[in-house]
Scaffold this active site. Structure first.
Site, PDB file in Angstrom:
ATOM      1  N   SER A   6      31.997  38.270  37.327  1.00  0.00           N
ATOM      2  CA  SER A   6      31.332  39.580  37.356  1.00  0.00           C
ATOM      3  C   SER A   6      32.267  40.586  38.001  1.00  0.00           C
ATOM      4  O   SER A   6      33.223  40.205  38.701  1.00  0.00           O
ATOM      5  CB  SER A   6      30.051  39.479  38.194  1.00  0.00           C
ATOM      6  OG  SER A   6      30.381  39.552  39.578  1.00  0.00           O
ATOM      7  N   ASP A   7      31.998  41.851  37.806  1.00  0.00           N
ATOM      8  CA  ASP A   7      32.754  42.816  38.593  1.00  0.00           C
ATOM      9  C   ASP A   7      32.134  42.845  39.991  1.00  0.00           C
ATOM     10  O   ASP A   7      31.063  42.263  40.242  1.00  0.00           O
ATOM     11  CB  ASP A   7      32.750  44.204  37.925  1.00  0.00           C
ATOM     12  CG  ASP A   7      33.951  45.028  38.387  1.00  0.00           C
ATOM     13  OD1 ASP A   7      34.358  45.957  37.684  1.00  0.00           O
ATOM     14  OD2 ASP A   7      34.488  44.713  39.476  1.00  0.00           O
ATOM     15  N   TRP A   8      32.804  43.529  40.898  1.00  0.00           N
ATOM     16  CA  TRP A   8      32.450  43.479  42.320  1.00  0.00           C
ATOM     17  C   TRP A   8      30.980  43.888  42.529  1.00  0.00           C
ATOM     18  O   TRP A   8      30.636  45.056  42.378  1.00  0.00           O
ATOM     19  CB  TRP A   8      33.375  44.414  43.091  1.00  0.00           C
ATOM     20  CG  TRP A   8      33.212  44.342  44.580  1.00  0.00           C
ATOM     21  CD1 TRP A   8      32.082  44.562  45.306  1.00  0.00           C
ATOM     22  CD2 TRP A   8      34.229  44.029  45.532  1.00  0.00           C
ATOM     23  NE1 TRP A   8      32.326  44.411  46.636  1.00  0.00           N
ATOM     24  CE2 TRP A   8      33.637  44.089  46.820  1.00  0.00           C
ATOM     25  CE3 TRP A   8      35.580  43.715  45.456  1.00  0.00           C
ATOM     26  CZ2 TRP A   8      34.344  43.841  47.990  1.00  0.00           C
ATOM     27  CZ3 TRP A   8      36.284  43.474  46.627  1.00  0.00           C
ATOM     28  CH2 TRP A   8      35.670  43.526  47.871  1.00  0.00           C
ATOM     29  N   GLY A   9      30.132  42.934  42.849  1.00  0.00           N
ATOM     30  CA  GLY A   9      28.748  43.255  43.165  1.00  0.00           C
ATOM     31  C   GLY A   9      27.910  43.618  41.956  1.00  0.00           C
ATOM     32  O   GLY A   9      26.764  44.042  42.070  1.00  0.00           O
TER      33      GLY A   9
END
Ligand code: GLC
Length: 748
Positions: A289-292
């Site tokens: 996933s991308d950050w968060g």
């Protein structure tokens, strides 16, 4: 048995069992990876499996890679972490890997980092490299970056970013390859090949991570993280091809994107991650996933809490959770409550473990963490030489009135003016990995090094980058008056383009253009260098400066590259990878637009045309535009046939001649137009290009081959088809400067 002997025995038993676990759990070196994965997974608890899907960041603010008071090291020892990002360097990666080796099954961590345009040696930003249109150079730059990163303990770079974008308000255009699907696809392949080198398992290869899947560059109004809404056909035609190209080049991993696509966040977008990527395209790697972005589905309004976000993300095909703490905190409960099948966990774990085996980490978890190798590889003279060559090739000459460039090496004095003239820091651009600036060469240093005592360099800053202080103008005009030529360095600070750096106003910031106006009054030739991470608007400068070079942010060797081009030791060869607008009102703007029913025939016919009443429709500078110090002549266009059938081809040949007095490289561009089709087609589309070096007076025959692939598009049923009919063929030095034309037919 004495207690002491018992203790010894129990220690031996514990040691042998952990070794046994270790050896048995991971299979033997040389066994088929699939078997080793199965062996290992058969030993793992559900919690240990979920641990592999969890990625934490280092605490960059702390002195070491992980602050003493964080629980991350304990989590790693407990087998709750599969990967760390932002841990860099042999020493720190080894230390953190040692924590993983204290876990029950000793599963090694993957170390990821944003090596976007260089690790220790900083290359031009990706958009600048795209302006080189030199696929070999771009691949080589990524190869050097990958080698340096691997030598610094990094296994995995979060690159290439392959997001197509047609809107310069979006700050992340600096990170991609611009507006064109074909150019972007070719560059995506080059970058994956560069990072992964001869293949995973090689000591100098890092895993690529193709991002951001998908259509992140189409955020409404160029606002980062914003909504993306488009037809499936548009998605397939414009935004997906570079991802497929990267996958075909062997990309090991993908990263999803922050945006929602047609109402579904990419992180939970089953259509993107399961139907297309893992289904139709057969992707065997894993998606991070991308950050968060998992937990951000709550503010998206798509999940009611982080637990629900974890459910939607794992079901949607996101294998690893970067920094949401969603998987590690909720997946076990979701599986136990039968809301998530353990099969989904197993699939994700299998994908991740397979990459760890392929990287050789089970056989030697520390193989990338070698301080001697790191010292030898980083910032080497050879690596810097590559950076210089790529930087030179990335510079775009936009204007050169009366051949004011190249400057004579006998020039007595130069007024060097502008807020970026002495800046080294801004040369690194956004997403630079290294925090210090000692390795960056400013324009001032580049000029000093090249011209030494021969040329008097009179410096004045003139103004700041982004405020309204004009108090430095007088000094700047003064140095201009007493010099033979004025070189002005203007543009953006390195953090004015990049992530979360969208701008509603993309004019030259502050009072920089007013400074140029004042300098022009000196009557001396004014050469403007624009350093930025995106297309900017500078209409007055474009119309009144004597020469303009777009130098982007060129990285470590910036100053030497600019000096070499200014004095003609390198003849500029860059071409714009994005259209430059006249105003923000024209955005999004791109060259491959549809003709409409009322096309603009010429800028003067004002009746009923698809244009503005207060602005020309045309851009300030077109996609593919860039000048040279020499001239190139195009002639003798021939087609092997005026028609082809579905499995046939046409060979296109023409002659390119260097008509000028400098050796130079020309990027010749092939555009095609499908005149009539079941869907309206763009007025032109880039379908091939090549970059050719010619000496003065030298000619070369250039060949392109047209086949069905170059004529195909996604029809309304999303079938990839080439429809019979007439096609225009255009060979140009830019998208708005076509030198040779012809037509041909595709038969049934
Ligand atoms: C950032 C970026 C992504 C990057 C990741 C890790 O927010 O969107 O491109 O790779 O986080 O730094």
């Amino acid at each position: 048995m004495t207690s002491n002997n018992f203790r010894k025995l129990s220690f031996v038993l514990m040691l042998s069992s952990s070794l046994c676990n270790n050896v048995f759990a991971q299979g033997k070196k040389g066994d088929p990876i699939e078997q080793r994965v199965n062996d290992l997974m058969s030993k793992m608890t559900l919690q240990e499996k979920i641990g592999q899907l969890n990625q934490f960041t280092s605490d960059r603010t702390s002195t070491g890679p992980i602050s003493a008071n964080s629980n991350k090291l304990k989590d790693i020892e407990a087998g709750k972490v599969g990967s760390m990002l932002n841990v860099r360097g042999s020493k720190d990666t080894r230390m953190v890997q040692e924590a993983a080796m204290r876990s029950r099954l000793k599963i090694p961590l993957l170390f990821g980092l944003d090596v976007i345009h260089g690790y220790r040696v900083t290359f031009p930003i990706p958009l600048a490299e795209a302006a080189s249109w030199d696929l070999d150079a771009i691949e080589f730059a990524s190869r050097v970056a990958g080698r340096e990163a691997a030598a610094a303990g990094i296994h995995w770079t979060f690159a290439p970013m392959v997001d197509i974008s047609r809107d310069a308000r979006w700050g992340r255009v600096m990170e991609g390859a611009g507006e064109d699907t074909y150019l972007g696809s070719m560059i995506a392949k080059a970058r994956v090949r560069g990072f992964q080198g001869k293949g995973l398992g090689e000591l100098d290869a890092v895993m690529a991570c193709v991002k951001h899947f998908a259509a992140y560059g189409a955020a409404v109004a160029g606002r980062d993280y914003n909504t993306v809404d488009m037809s499936e056909r548009h998605l397939w035609e414009v935004y997906l091809p570079p991802f497929k190209a990267a996958l075909d080049a062997g990309a090991a991993t993908f990263m999803n994107s922050f945006n929602d696509l047609n109402g579904i966040p990419a992180t939970a977008n089953t259509y993107l991650q399961r139907d297309i990527l893992k289904g139709k395209w057969g992707f065997k790697g894993f998606v991070v996933s991308d950050w968060g972005s998992v937990r951000e589905m709550v503010p998206h309004g798509f999940a009611k809490d982080n637990e629900e976000a974890a459910k939607y993300a794992i079901k949607g095909g996101s294998d690893m959770d970067m920094e949401s703490y969603a998987y590690v905190n909720f997946l076990e409960k979701l599986v136990k409550n039968k809301e998530v099948s353990e099969d989904l966990i197993n699939d994700a774990v299998r994908r991740i473990l397979t990459k760890k085996f392929e990287m050789g980490l089970f056989d030697d978890p520390y193989r990338f963490s070698d301080e001697k190798r790191e010292k030898k590889e980083l910032n080497s003279a050879a690596n810097k030489k590559v950076a210089l060559e790529v930087a030179q090739k990335s510079i775009v000459l936009l204007k050169n009135q009366n051949q004011v460039l190249p400057l004579s090496k006998d020039v007595k004095s130069i007024a060097l003016v502008g807020p970026l003239a002495k800046s080294a820091e801004d040369m690194k651009g956004f997403w630079s990995v290294v925090w210090d600036n000692d390795h960056l060469v400013s324009l001032h240093e580049g000029l000093e090094t090249k011209q030494g005592k021969k040329t008097q360099i009179n410096y004045a800053k003139g103004c700041n980058i982004n405020d309204d202080d004009k108090s430095g103008f007088a000094d700047a005009v003064e140095v201009a008056r007493k010099s033979d030529v004025v070189v002005v360095a203007v543009g953006e600070a390195f953090d004015m383009s990049g992530e979360a750096k969208s701008r509603a106003n993309i004019h030259l910031p502050g009072v920089q253009e007013e400074l140029i106006k004042e300098l022009k009054k000196s009557g001396k030739p004014v050469v403007v260098l624009i350093m930025a991470g995106r297309p900017l608007i500078f209409n007055w400068t474009a119309d009144n400066a004597d020469a303009i070079m777009y130098t982007w942010w060129l990285g470590s060797e910036a100053g030497h590259a600019m000096a070499n081009v200014l004095f003609g030791d390198y003849n500029p060869s860059g071409k714009l990878p994005m259209t430059f607008p006249r105003s923000e009102g024209q955005l999004p703007i791109y060259y491959n637009y549809n003709n409409t029913g009322r096309p603009v025939i010429n800028e003067n016919n004002i009746h009923y045309r698809s244009a503005y009443i207060d602005s020309p429709n045309s851009p300030k500078y077109a996609f593919g535009y860039g000048l040279s110090y020499t001239n190139f002549a195009y002639s003798n266009l021939t087609l092997s046939s005026k028609s082809l059938n579905q499995d046939g081809s046409i060979t296109v040949k023409f002659t390119l001649k260097n008509d000028g007095k400098y050796a130079g490289e020309e990027v010749v561009q092939l555009y095609l137009r499908d005149k009539v089709a079941s869907l309206v087609r763009p007025v032109k589309e880039l379908k091939d290009f090549t970059k050719i070096l010619l000496k003065p007076g030298e000619s070369k025959e250039v060949t392109f081959v047209i086949n069905k692939e170059k004529l195909s598009f996604y029809n309304k049923n999303l079938d990839w088809v080439a429809e019979p009919g007439d096609f225009d063929l255009m060979i140009g030095t830019s998208s708005d400067n076509i030198k040779l034309k012809d037509t041909f037919q595709l038969l049934d």
